[in-house]
Design a protein around this motif. Structure first.
Motif, PDB file in Angstrom:
ATOM      1  N   GLY A   1       0.840  -1.193   0.000  1.00 22.63           N
ATOM      2  CA  GLY A   1       0.000   0.000   0.000  1.00 22.63           C
ATOM      3  C   GLY A   1       0.874   1.241   0.000  1.00 22.63           C
ATOM      4  N   LEU A   2       0.554   2.198  -0.855  1.00 27.89           N
ATOM      5  CA  LEU A   2       1.306   3.454  -0.947  1.00 27.89           C
ATOM      6  C   LEU A   2       0.354   4.609  -0.682  1.00 27.89           C
ATOM      7  CD1 LEU A   2       2.509   1.725  -3.874  1.00 27.89           C
ATOM      8  CD2 LEU A   2       4.299   3.140  -2.909  1.00 27.89           C
ATOM      9  N   THR A   3       0.617   5.340   0.390  1.00 25.61           N
ATOM     10  CA  THR A   3      -0.234   6.466   0.750  1.00 25.61           C
ATOM     11  C   THR A   3       0.600   7.740   0.792  1.00 25.61           C
ATOM     12  OG1 THR A   3       0.082   6.110   3.129  1.00 25.61           O
ATOM     13  CG2 THR A   3      -1.798   5.004   2.110  1.00 25.61           C
ATOM     14  N   GLY A   4      -0.087   8.865   0.759  1.00 25.11           N
ATOM     15  CA  GLY A   4       0.565  10.168   0.817  1.00 25.11           C
ATOM     16  C   GLY A   4      -0.163  11.145  -0.073  1.00 25.11           C
ATOM     17  N   ASP A   5       0.148  12.411   0.091  1.00 27.47           N
ATOM     18  CA  ASP A   5      -0.503  13.461  -0.689  1.00 27.47           C
ATOM     19  C   ASP A   5      -0.233  13.292  -2.180  1.00 27.47           C
ATOM     20  OD1 ASP A   5      -1.465  14.672   1.615  1.00 27.47           O
ATOM     21  OD2 ASP A   5       0.241  16.034   1.785  1.00 27.47           O
TER      22      ASP A   5
ATOM     23  N   ASP B   1      -3.921   2.387  -9.065  1.00 29.74           N
ATOM     24  CA  ASP B   1      -4.106   3.725  -8.514  1.00 29.74           C
ATOM     25  C   ASP B   1      -5.604   3.891  -8.274  1.00 29.74           C
ATOM     26  OD1 ASP B   1      -4.455   6.455  -8.024  1.00 29.74           O
ATOM     27  OD2 ASP B   1      -2.834   7.018  -9.387  1.00 29.74           O
ATOM     28  N   LEU B   2      -5.987   3.932  -7.006  1.00 29.85           N
ATOM     29  CA  LEU B   2      -7.406   3.979  -6.661  1.00 29.85           C
ATOM     30  C   LEU B   2      -7.903   5.394  -6.385  1.00 29.85           C
ATOM     31  CD1 LEU B   2      -7.602   0.821  -4.359  1.00 29.85           C
ATOM     32  CD2 LEU B   2      -7.781   0.995  -6.861  1.00 29.85           C
TER      33      LEU B   2
ATOM     34  N   LEU C   1       0.751  -3.451  -6.203  1.00 31.17           N
ATOM     35  CA  LEU C   1       1.225  -2.161  -5.717  1.00 31.17           C
ATOM     36  C   LEU C   1       0.040  -1.208  -5.789  1.00 31.17           C
ATOM     37  CD1 LEU C   1       4.419  -2.182  -7.950  1.00 31.17           C
ATOM     38  CD2 LEU C   1       4.306  -2.816  -5.522  1.00 31.17           C
ATOM     39  N   VAL C   2      -0.497  -0.802  -4.641  1.00 31.61           N
ATOM     40  CA  VAL C   2      -1.757  -0.073  -4.610  1.00 31.61           C
ATOM     41  C   VAL C   2      -1.566   1.329  -4.060  1.00 31.61           C
ATOM     42  CG1 VAL C   2      -4.158  -0.093  -3.827  1.00 31.61           C
ATOM     43  CG2 VAL C   2      -2.958  -2.258  -4.224  1.00 31.61           C
TER      44      VAL C   2
END
Length: 163
Positions: free
Chosen positions: A39-43, A87-88, A113-114
């Motif tokens: 999971g990839l999070t961030g602005d 890319d959700l 890779l989400v």
């Protein structure tokens, strides 16, 4: 026992791609045999796709990584594995995941890779490894945390790499 996370700093896009390459090496070193979710999070603009580009290149992808912003999923076959970059961000409702068939992509030793995994709600399992990217005075900081045994193996390999 929960293994403490890892913090990495990238001062520019090349260093962000290098972190992605390190992650690719850690994924391969862990010898995963089951599907694995990152999971990839961030602005917006924090470097998620740039990091994924470094990972894909390290696994053998030639050329720039295609952003899945509009297609939502970009499939690759790299290093003997199915790798899916998702890319959700544009997802309006977690129910839309059913039409994408993301759960069906979790087979064999696939890697998912989400970006923006929080938009999946409870429709996608919790990522094995979570990367949170944020802006800092030094550039970008990537906080890495594991939430499964497989994630801890990859985190350990990433920490051991230490380059």
């Amino acid at each position: 026992m929960r293994e403490p996370g890892l913090r990495l700093t990238a001062s520019d896009p090349d260093e962000t791609r290098a972190i992605g390459a390190r992650l690719a090496g850690a994924l391969l070193a862990a010898g995963l045999r089951e599907p694995f979710v990152v999971g990839l999070t961030g602005d917006l603009g924090a470097g998620k796709t740039t990091l994924v580009g470094g990972l894909l290149a390290a696994l053998g992808h030639e050329g720039p990584a295609r952003s899945p912003t509009y297609s939502l999923v970009e499939p690759y076959r790299l290093a003997g594995r199915d790798v899916h970059h998702c890319d959700l961000y544009r997802l309006r409702d977690p129910g839309e995941l059913e039409d994408l068939g993301l759960r069906d992509l979790l087979a064999g030793s696939s890697i998912l890779l989400v970006e923006w995994p929080e938009r999946a709600g409870d429709r996608l399992r919790e990522p094995d490894l979570n990367l949170h990217l944020e802006y800092t005075d030094a550039g970008r900081q990537v906080a890495v945390a594991a939430s499964s045994e497989a994630g801890r193996q990859v985190l350990s390999a990433l920490r051991f790499d230490g380059t």
